[in-house]
Write a protein that holds these residues in place. Structure first.
Motif, PDB file in Angstrom:
ATOM      1  N   LEU A 117      11.256   2.749   7.571  1.00 21.48           N
ATOM      2  CA  LEU A 117      10.188   1.764   7.777  1.00 21.48           C
ATOM      3  C   LEU A 117      10.571   0.402   7.204  1.00 21.48           C
ATOM      4  O   LEU A 117      10.374  -0.636   7.850  1.00 21.48           O
ATOM      5  CB  LEU A 117       8.881   2.237   7.147  1.00 21.48           C
ATOM      6  N   THR A 160       3.610  -5.699   5.146  1.00 28.07           N
ATOM      7  CA  THR A 160       4.965  -6.249   5.183  1.00 28.07           C
ATOM      8  C   THR A 160       4.983  -7.749   5.466  1.00 28.07           C
ATOM      9  O   THR A 160       5.969  -8.412   5.130  1.00 28.07           O
ATOM     10  CB  THR A 160       5.827  -5.539   6.251  1.00 28.07           C
ATOM     11  N   VAL A 168       0.791   5.063   7.653  1.00 23.72           N
ATOM     12  CA  VAL A 168       1.867   4.150   8.016  1.00 23.72           C
ATOM     13  C   VAL A 168       1.351   2.899   8.741  1.00 23.72           C
ATOM     14  O   VAL A 168       1.978   1.841   8.671  1.00 23.72           O
ATOM     15  CB  VAL A 168       2.954   4.898   8.825  1.00 23.72           C
ATOM     16  N   TRP A 193       1.229  -0.313   6.785  1.00 20.33           N
ATOM     17  CA  TRP A 193       2.466  -1.012   6.474  1.00 20.33           C
ATOM     18  C   TRP A 193       2.619  -2.333   7.211  1.00 20.33           C
ATOM     19  O   TRP A 193       3.091  -3.303   6.628  1.00 20.33           O
ATOM     20  CB  TRP A 193       3.657  -0.115   6.815  1.00 20.33           C
ATOM     21  N   THR A 241       2.297   0.677  -1.472  1.00 21.71           N
ATOM     22  CA  THR A 241       1.854   1.258  -0.208  1.00 21.71           C
ATOM     23  C   THR A 241       1.524   2.734  -0.383  1.00 21.71           C
ATOM     24  O   THR A 241       2.069   3.391  -1.269  1.00 21.71           O
ATOM     25  CB  THR A 241       2.958   1.135   0.866  1.00 21.71           C
ATOM     26  N   TYR A 258      11.146  -3.102   9.457  1.00 26.46           N
ATOM     27  CA  TYR A 258      10.482  -4.396   9.276  1.00 26.46           C
ATOM     28  C   TYR A 258      11.424  -5.464   8.719  1.00 26.46           C
ATOM     29  O   TYR A 258      11.004  -6.587   8.448  1.00 26.46           O
ATOM     30  CB  TYR A 258       9.248  -4.232   8.391  1.00 26.46           C
ATOM     31  N   LEU A 272       6.921  -5.443  -2.254  1.00 28.55           N
ATOM     32  CA  LEU A 272       6.353  -4.135  -1.965  1.00 28.55           C
ATOM     33  C   LEU A 272       6.963  -3.095  -2.891  1.00 28.55           C
ATOM     34  O   LEU A 272       8.167  -3.134  -3.161  1.00 28.55           O
ATOM     35  CB  LEU A 272       6.615  -3.733  -0.513  1.00 28.55           C
ATOM     36  N   VAL A 331       7.339   0.788  -2.674  1.00 28.79           N
ATOM     37  CA  VAL A 331       7.164   1.812  -1.654  1.00 28.79           C
ATOM     38  C   VAL A 331       7.863   3.099  -2.073  1.00 28.79           C
ATOM     39  O   VAL A 331       8.702   3.110  -2.969  1.00 28.79           O
ATOM     40  CB  VAL A 331       7.692   1.325  -0.285  1.00 28.79           C
TER      41      VAL A 331
END
Length: 196
Positions: A131, A107, A100, A103, A93, A135, A24, A26
């Motif tokens: 966040l 994830t 959100v 996400w 993202t 996760y 990811l 982000v």
């Protein structure tokens, strides 16, 4: 007419790749995620950008990118082959809180995250880091260089973000392939070190 890919589609399909890793990319709004993936992807990146509208005024603050007219509304996607054994699938993202809910799906299966931060807006990085930690995704920090912003040392960034000592922190320019690659390499090395 069939569904078999043409021979020149080999850039998308490589028989020798043994491991694919989902990474990811982000960060908060207007930090450079779309630019980063576009810089690093060996294929034309998938982008889901839309023109910003009046509905986002007062919510989406593009002070870090005053000329910004579009925003990611679902994801960015790119691919980067590191070796015959490893290919990275890069998923960017959206940066706004209202997206959100995207996400949770993104994830799933992610091995790690590269958190892009703007040194002028570090406080906007905390919700994103929360966040990622929620996760359970290991991450590295990439401090994106913006024109005209003062440089901060790695130690200053580490202290300001209250990072664990083992969390990698690197400087990058999302427009520059070499420094962006260095950020991904730092993340991959960190992920490998966690396996040992």
């Amino acid at each position: 007419m069939g569904s078999r890919p043409a021979l020149d589609d080999g850039v998308y399909l490589r028989n020798s790749v043994q491991t694919a890793a989902k990474i990811l990319v982000v960060g908060h709004f207007a930090v450079g995620k779309t630019t980063f993936i576009g810089t690093m992807s060996e294929i034309p990146p998938l982008r889901t950008e839309e023109v910003m509208t009046q509905a986002g005024q007062g919510i989406d603050d593009p002070k870090g990118a005053p000329g910004k007219t579009t925003t990611t509304v679902a994801m960015d996607f790119g691919r980067l082959t590191l070796s015959d054994q490893l290919v990275l699938y890069l998923f960017g993202t959206p940066g706004q809180q209202r997206f959100v809910q995207v996400w949770e799906d993104m994830t799933r299966g992610a091995l790690g995250a590269l958190v892009l931060v703007d040194p002028q807006r570090l406080e906007e990085s905390f919700p994103v880091m929360d966040l990622v930690e929620h996760y359970g995704i290991p991450y590295a920090i990439a401090v994106n260089r913006f024109d005209g912003t003062p440089a901060h040392s790695v130690d200053e960034i580490r202290e300001a973000l209250d990072l664990l000592p083992e969390t990698p922190v690197v400087h990058c320019d999302a427009r520059d392939q070499r420094s962006s690659a260095d950020s991904l390499i730092a993340l991959v090395r960190y992920l490998q070190s966690r396996l040992n």
